[in-house]
Design an enzyme around this catalytic site. Structure first.
Site, PDB file in Angstrom:
ATOM      1  N   GLU A  71     -14.860 -10.051  -6.242  1.00 10.86           N
ATOM      2  CA  GLU A  71     -15.140 -10.511  -4.871  1.00 10.86           C
ATOM      3  C   GLU A  71     -16.635 -10.428  -4.600  1.00 10.86           C
ATOM      4  OE1 GLU A  71     -16.273  -8.435  -2.360  1.00 10.86           O
ATOM      5  OE2 GLU A  71     -16.098  -6.508  -3.365  1.00 10.86           O
TER       6      GLU A  71
ATOM      7  N   LYS B  95      -0.917   3.441   7.198  1.00 10.52           N
ATOM      8  CA  LYS B  95      -1.704   2.211   7.239  1.00 10.52           C
ATOM      9  C   LYS B  95      -0.801   0.995   7.380  1.00 10.52           C
ATOM     10  CE  LYS B  95      -5.217   1.952   4.390  1.00 10.52           C
ATOM     11  NZ  LYS B  95      -6.025   1.689   3.170  1.00 10.52           N
TER      12      LYS B  95
ATOM     13  N   ASP C 173       0.854  -1.183   0.000  1.00 10.17           N
ATOM     14  CA  ASP C 173       0.000   0.000   0.000  1.00 10.17           C
ATOM     15  C   ASP C 173       0.891   1.235   0.000  1.00 10.17           C
ATOM     16  OD1 ASP C 173      -2.016   2.109   0.885  1.00 10.17           O
ATOM     17  OD2 ASP C 173      -3.277   0.311   0.930  1.00 10.17           O
TER      18      ASP C 173
ATOM     19  N   CYS D 123     -20.875  -0.663  -1.404  1.00  4.67           N
ATOM     20  CA  CYS D 123     -21.121  -1.492  -2.590  1.00  4.67           C
ATOM     21  C   CYS D 123     -22.403  -1.149  -3.342  1.00  4.67           C
ATOM     22  CB  CYS D 123     -21.128  -2.967  -2.188  1.00  4.67           C
ATOM     23  SG  CYS D 123     -19.526  -3.574  -1.641  1.00  4.67           S
TER      24      CYS D 123
ATOM     25  N   LYS E 105     -20.331  -9.100 -11.306  1.00  3.35           N
ATOM     26  CA  LYS E 105     -20.268  -8.440 -10.000  1.00  3.35           C
ATOM     27  C   LYS E 105     -21.316  -7.341  -9.901  1.00  3.35           C
ATOM     28  CE  LYS E 105     -18.732  -6.643  -6.129  1.00  3.35           C
ATOM     29  NZ  LYS E 105     -18.945  -7.267  -4.820  1.00  3.35           N
TER      30      LYS E 105
END
Length: 463
Positions: free
Chosen positions: A154, A35, A30, A270, A214
């Site tokens: 995913e 993070k 990343d 989402c 998806k």
């Protein structure tokens, strides 16, 4: 296998941790140094049940590591997963800047055959753009290292992501035809072999169909929710019980029971983002997708239903009243505040002069950040918003309780303590957690989404 995960957000961390758990060597990369430091020190930038322990176990075993070193990450994995964010752009389309930046980084450093797997939710045609970005970087270096790009979307539910990954109902893989596709498919079969011991969960298709799958899945789920919410609002008008209706239609195997619960609207990263992105894609081809436009409009209106029920009962001016809010995250078992119905409700209550005391088992810090942003131009309203240490503390002295998120801890509270804590025994339930008849017996005035005040009467089944 040696795997690189580009992006340590929600999808990247779950994907990396679960692959490491199966014995793979995982390198998570990343560009956010803070993070990475947090992860290396045992912290998590997201909340997901079981994820912290899973990462800690694999860090200790040496199967997963976190770094900002792009060159090292590309050198590590012959399989490179792109799992970066695709936030909505101003026009509703998915912003692919992070995806394409990841692709360019791979092309900049790769020197051998590399399989690039796009895990990020991205519009149809993204894999082609990833391929072009990698090819351009290779050409600039005069390098002809072979590579392939596949789509492996995913299907993780926040709050149950580890279970979804480790026990998937399907694994969608989109790859090219010919020798290139066959080589990529063989690698992915090997990688996912532990998930297919009971039966083969792999669904093979072309890349564009995988990308489309998806969006189609999330659009269908959002449609079911909005459809049921519209029926619930009508049920309130005609005196029907939407819970009885849900069971009645869900018994039909063509319909099923899932995603038919009425409530105060959906949120998260989402459904709102993906339905808007699909609408934007359709617009490019002069396809209006009228149903999805309606799905989004219904959901936006549904987030206002609780406030309307409250003002119908208590009046338009809520000055001098204080409300306890149970649940801030858009769904249980997450701290995700993106598009959360609680943000719409609380903003409306504060605008009408009310005080609000809120509690959520996991999203308190995220909520404080979200409302600091939402109310940055309304300091007076922000001063009337407090956060409680637990659910019963929020209730003490409140004029009513409002339930926005269906956390398990809220489903069976001490009702006597709850009733005694409230100034008036009044509940507005945006998730229909309790039986109306039981609330009536307890002397609690109970307002729901689509359930009649009389509650469900089993005698209706035989009438």
């Amino acid at each position: 296998m040696k795997i690189t995960i580009i992006g340590t957000g929600y999808v990247g961390l779950v994907t990396g941790a679960c692959f490491a758990e199966l014995g793979n060597e995982v390198f998570c990369i990343d560009i956010d140094a803070r993070k990475i430091e947090l992860l290396n020190n045992g912290g998590l930038p997201v909340y997901e049940p079981g994820l912290k322990a899973l990462i800690a176990r694999n860090l200790q075993a040496g199967r997963i590591r976190f770094s900002t070193d792009l060159a090292a990450s590309v050198a590590h994995g012959a399989v490179q997963f792109i799992a970066v964010g695709t936030p909505p752009d101003e026009d509703g389309s998915a912003d692919l800047n992070h995806v394409l930046a990841a692709a360019r980084a791979i092309g900049r450093y790769m020197s051998r055959y590399t399989l690039v797997v796009n895990k990020s939710t991205a519009p149809v045609g993204t894999a082609q753009r990833v391929r072009q970005s990698i090819a351009a970087e290779l050409a600039a270096r005069g390098n002809d290292a072979p590579f392939a790009v596949v789509s492996n979307p995913e299907f993780l539910k926040e709050g149950a992501a580890i279970e979804d990954f480790m026990r998937p109902d399907r694994i969608v893989l989109g790859c090219a035809s010919g020798p290139e596709g066959q080589r990529a498919r063989a690698i992915m079969q090997r990688l996912y072999a532990p998930f297919n011991r009971n039966h083969d969960r792999m669904l093979y298709m072309d890349v564009r169909s995988a990308e489309f799958t998806k969006y189609a899945a999330n659009a269908m789920l959002a449609t079911r929710i909005s459809f049921m919410n519209e029926l619930a609002n009508l049920a309130d008008c005609v005196g029907a019980d939407i819970e009885a209706v849900r069971r009645g239609i869900g018994a039909d195997p063509r319909i099923g029971y899932d995603f038919l619960y009425a409530g105060c609207g959906y949120g998260g990263s989402c459904f709102p983002k993906d339905t808007s992105a699909l609408i934007r894609t359709a617009r490019q081809y002069d396809q209006p997708l009228r149903i999805l436009h309606a799905v989004n409009a219904v959901n936006a209106a549904q987030k206002e239903v609780l406030a309307k029920k409250m003002t119908a009962r208590l009046g338009m001016d809520l000055s001098g009243l204080r409300f306890a809010i149970w649940g801030l995250a858009f769904k249980p078992n997450t701290d995700d505040m993106r598009e959360a119905p609680s943000r719409v409700l609380i903003a409306e209550l504060l605008a009408r002069g009310a005080r609000v005391t809120a509690y959520d088992p996991a999203a308190m810090r995220a909520a404080e950040r979200a409302f600091a942003l939402d109310l940055k131009h309304a300091p007076d309203a922000r001063a009337r918003l407090d956060f409680a240490e637990n659910q019963m503390q929020a209730v003490l002295g409140a004029d009513a309780l409002v339930i926005v998120t269906e956390w398990q801890a809220f489903k069976s509270p001490d009702f006597q303590q709850l009733r005694d804590g409230l100034k008036t025994p009044l509940i507005f339930d945006g998730r229909n957690l309790y039986e109306p008849a039981a609330m009536r017996e307890l002397g609690i005035e109970y307002h729901t989404i689509g359930r009649t005040s009389a509650g469900y009467d089993e005698s209706r089944d035989t009438a």
